[in-house]
Design an enzyme around this catalytic site. Structure first.
Site, PDB file in Angstrom:
ATOM      1  CB  SER A 181      30.698  30.893 207.317  1.00 63.67           C
ATOM      2  OG  SER A 181      31.941  30.688 206.953  1.00 63.67           O
ATOM      3  CG  HIS A 209      27.880  34.138 209.158  1.00 59.61           C
ATOM      4  ND1 HIS A 209      27.280  34.145 207.886  1.00 59.61           N
ATOM      5  CD2 HIS A 209      29.362  33.793 208.666  1.00 59.61           C
ATOM      6  CE1 HIS A 209      27.909  34.141 206.911  1.00 59.61           C
ATOM      7  NE2 HIS A 209      29.138  34.241 207.319  1.00 59.61           N
ATOM      8  CE  LYS A 240      29.429  37.320 206.099  1.00 57.15           C
ATOM      9  NZ  LYS A 240      30.893  37.219 206.842  1.00 57.15           N
TER      10      LYS A 240
HETATM   11  C1  LIG Z   1      32.046  37.534 206.337  1.00 56.81           C
HETATM   12  C2  LIG Z   1      33.093  37.588 207.564  1.00 56.81           C
HETATM   13  C3  LIG Z   1      34.159  38.316 208.073  1.00 56.81           C
HETATM   14  C4  LIG Z   1      34.173  39.579 206.857  1.00 56.81           C
HETATM   15  O1  LIG Z   1      33.238  40.380 206.918  1.00 56.81           O
HETATM   16  P1  LIG Z   1      33.294  41.668 205.697  1.00 56.81           P
HETATM   17  O2  LIG Z   1      32.750  42.737 206.735  1.00 56.81           O
HETATM   18  O3  LIG Z   1      32.655  41.194 204.714  1.00 56.81           O
HETATM   19  O4  LIG Z   1      34.445  41.925 205.658  1.00 56.81           O
HETATM   20  C5  LIG Z   1      34.752  38.154 209.001  1.00 56.81           C
HETATM   21  N1  LIG Z   1      34.460  37.329 209.645  1.00 56.81           N
HETATM   22  C6  LIG Z   1      33.784  36.151 209.777  1.00 56.81           C
HETATM   23  C7  LIG Z   1      33.439  35.123 210.579  1.00 56.81           C
HETATM   24  C8  LIG Z   1      33.002  36.116 208.437  1.00 56.81           C
HETATM   25  O5  LIG Z   1      32.180  35.429 208.291  1.00 56.81           O
END
Ligand SMILES: *Cc1c(COP(=O)(O)O)cnc(C)c1O
Length: 393
Positions: A181, A209, A240
């Site tokens: 990310s 992502h 996301k």
């Molecule tokens: C954003 C993210 C999460 C968390 O996801 P949520 O649904 O917001 O709890 C988990 N793993 C990765 C790699 C992320 O980028």
């Protein structure tokens, strides 16, 4: 002295070292433009890759479902919280991703806490990329397994750790983020698979992502590398690209069945909510109907990155719509962010410890919701601020 004085001391330390996070407040729906702390600004910060967080079809689906089912889940999935909507969602998600089965959780974070401790314990090892997401780290710690880090995206180092340690452990889980990310680089999952298959290791990827971004029509990293049936566990998030809130574990049917029996966030935390599941289903509909949004996302990302490079900015190692603008020291990144905001652009500065010392940056999140004129507006602001602060000439 009171027993909570330490909290003030810790908070003051954060303020003194510039690490205190001033959280901004939005007064509008997600989209290309936002009202942030009362000011209308171009949004370069959200993970709303496809613009679904405020999409009329998702809002409509949530409304319709709430009329029938209400809002709250009322129970954990394993007692009285499983709606036919949840079953439909899990099946549709599995089909969309081309896997045997899927199970939905309350968030991506919860999905990692659910699956990792269900797969490995004290006699086992987890081989984890050095830059894996915090929820993978926390899930790994909860499992009690030995955590062995390998160098970021370094398959040779992963093989070394496997070779040197595999015999000491009962089971072994290899886990990596799909898209990282902070840098927007993609894990070499094909090569990771080639290595892990020789060591009887369970292979897991967190595609938070990558879902809705990579692969055909946004089917994710496994589709991107054509590794169907070869990756045991895919963790995903609905928060996301899918524009709602929730998490998913997809992959091998035996693992998914085991999670229904043993995953603690599934058994001890209530089901994902009605509007989230219903809107999540509408998101799958949209992605299955057309690749327009995913194509637009990539067109926007390529255009923006190319123009930023032409201006003289360093966009790091990214090969995805995550566009880091590398600035070096944190105070410079903060100054750029502040000036961008004055110019009507909301771009977040990230510094240590979120990223390594000396690698501070503005992370631009490109979305299909951006119009060409929006991207040009953002580029103009970056050019002006970059010249003013001596980042580009
Ligand atoms: C954003 C993210 C999460 C968390 O996801 P949520 O649904 O917001 O709890 C988990 N793993 C990765 C790699 C992320 O980028």
């Amino acid at each position: 002295m009171s027993k909570l004085d330490w909290v003030d001391e810790e908070l003051n330390k954060l303020r003194e070292t510039g690490l205190y996070n001033q959280i901004r407040t939005l007064g509008s729906a997600q989209g290309a433009w936002l009202m942030v702390d009362g000011k209308r600004v171009l949004n370069f910060c959200s993970n709303n890759y496809l613009g679904l967080a405020n999409h009329p079809r998702l809002v409509q689906a949530a409304e319709t479902a709430m009329r029938k089912y209400g809002v709250g889940p009322g129970a954990v999935r394993s007692i009285a919280g499983t709606l036919d909507l949840h079953i439909e969602f899990d099946q549709r998600m599995a089909k969309f991703k081309g896997v045997e089965a899927a199970i939905s959780l309350q968030s991506g974070f919860a999905a990692n806490l659910a699956v990792i401790p269900a797969l490995v314990g004290k006699e086992d090892a987890i081989l984890s990329d050095a830059l894996n997401h915090a929820s993978i780290i926390d899930g790994s710690r909860l499992s009690g397994a030995k955590i062995l880090r390998y160098e970021h995206c370094d398959v040779a180092d992963l093989e070394r750790v496997l070779r040197e340690t595999r015999k000491e452990f009962r089971r072994c889980l290899v886990v990596t983020d799909g898209v990282f990310s902070m840098d927007g680089d993609v894990a070499p999952l094909d090569k990771i698979y080639d290595v892990t298959r020789n060591y009887e290791a369970i292979l897991m990827v967190d595609d938070a992502h990558g879902e809705g971004v990579l692969g055909r029509g946004g089917r994710g990293i496994v589709d991107h590398f054509d590794l169907h049936g070869k990756v045991d566990v895919e963790v995903g998030t609905l928060s996301k690209a899918f524009g709602v809130m929730g998490g998913v574990v997809a992959g091998n049917a035996r693992i998914v069945e085991w999670l229904h029996q043993r995953a603690r966030p599934f058994l001890f935390s209530s089901a994902i909510t009605v509007p989230d599941v219903a809107a999540g289903l509408a998101a799958i509909d949209l992605l299955e109907e057309s690749t327009v949004l995913v194509d637009k996302l990539w067109d926007n990302a390529r255009f923006f990155k190319r123009e930023m490079q032409t201006l003289g900015f360093d966009t790091g190692a990214s090969t995805t719509p995550i566009t880091p603008v590398m600035l070096g020291e944190a105070p410079l990144a903060q100054a750029v962010s502040r000036k961008l905001f004055e110019a009507g652009v909301f771009g977040m500065a990230l510094g240590f410890p979120t990223v390594p010392q000396g690698k501070a940056r503005i992370r631009v999140m490109i979305s299909a919701a951006h119009k060409q004129a929006d991207l040009e507006y953002g580029l103009e602001a970056f050019a002006r601020v970059g010249r003013e602060l001596g980042v580009i000439r």
